[in-house]
Motif scaffolding. Sequence first.
Motif, PDB file in Angstrom:
ATOM      1  N   UNK A  74       0.814  -1.224   0.000  1.00 39.13           N
ATOM      2  CA  UNK A  74       0.000   0.000   0.000  1.00 39.13           C
ATOM      3  C   UNK A  74       0.843   1.268   0.000  1.00 39.13           C
ATOM      4  N   UNK A  75       2.108   1.159   0.418  1.00 36.57           N
ATOM      5  CA  UNK A  75       2.988   2.335   0.424  1.00 36.57           C
ATOM      6  C   UNK A  75       3.923   2.345  -0.785  1.00 36.57           C
ATOM      7  N   UNK A  76       3.619   1.584  -1.793  1.00 41.33           N
ATOM      8  CA  UNK A  76       4.379   1.484  -3.043  1.00 41.33           C
ATOM      9  C   UNK A  76       5.777   0.912  -2.829  1.00 41.33           C
ATOM     10  N   UNK A  77       5.942   0.083  -1.796  1.00 44.83           N
ATOM     11  CA  UNK A  77       7.231  -0.562  -1.546  1.00 44.83           C
ATOM     12  C   UNK A  77       7.293  -1.881  -2.304  1.00 44.83           C
ATOM     13  N   UNK A  78       8.483  -2.198  -2.744  1.00 45.92           N
ATOM     14  CA  UNK A  78       8.703  -3.414  -3.513  1.00 45.92           C
ATOM     15  C   UNK A  78       9.807  -4.216  -2.847  1.00 45.92           C
TER      16      UNK A  78
ATOM     17  N   UNK B 165      16.977   3.850  -9.602  1.00 42.67           N
ATOM     18  CA  UNK B 165      15.607   3.611 -10.050  1.00 42.67           C
ATOM     19  C   UNK B 165      15.318   4.606 -11.165  1.00 42.67           C
ATOM     20  N   UNK B 166      15.073   4.103 -12.361  1.00 42.07           N
ATOM     21  CA  UNK B 166      14.791   4.948 -13.519  1.00 42.07           C
ATOM     22  C   UNK B 166      13.349   4.736 -13.954  1.00 42.07           C
ATOM     23  N   UNK B 167      12.628   5.812 -14.129  1.00 38.53           N
ATOM     24  CA  UNK B 167      11.280   5.688 -14.668  1.00 38.53           C
ATOM     25  C   UNK B 167      11.391   5.799 -16.184  1.00 38.53           C
ATOM     26  N   UNK B 168      11.177   4.700 -16.859  1.00 41.31           N
ATOM     27  CA  UNK B 168      11.317   4.622 -18.308  1.00 41.31           C
ATOM     28  C   UNK B 168      10.085   5.204 -18.988  1.00 41.31           C
TER      29      UNK B 168
END
Length: 92
Positions: A10-14, A27-30
């Motif tokens: 829920x906190x966008x953790x992976x 971390x690159x947002x493609x």
Amino acid sequence: MQTETRTTDAKARLVLPKSFANATVIVEQISETEVRVRRAKVVAEDDLPFTEEAVTPLSDRDRDHFLNLLAAPQPPPPALKAAAARHKARRG
């Protein structure tokens, strides 16, 4: 290269694979739907070489040629004179 599907909480953790433990990552947002996670190589600032250390000195011939051009510069070619005139006309 193996592709895995993982779900964030829920906190966008992976949770990444164990091979990423205690690692610095990039971390690159493609795109809007794609993110790339890569392990970063961290180099201490003291270990970075100075640019001056990588420069190779000119050979004697190249140095002499450079100094001769500074002492007696060649006249600009006609194409350069024309380009400068066009630029000057556009600017003022």
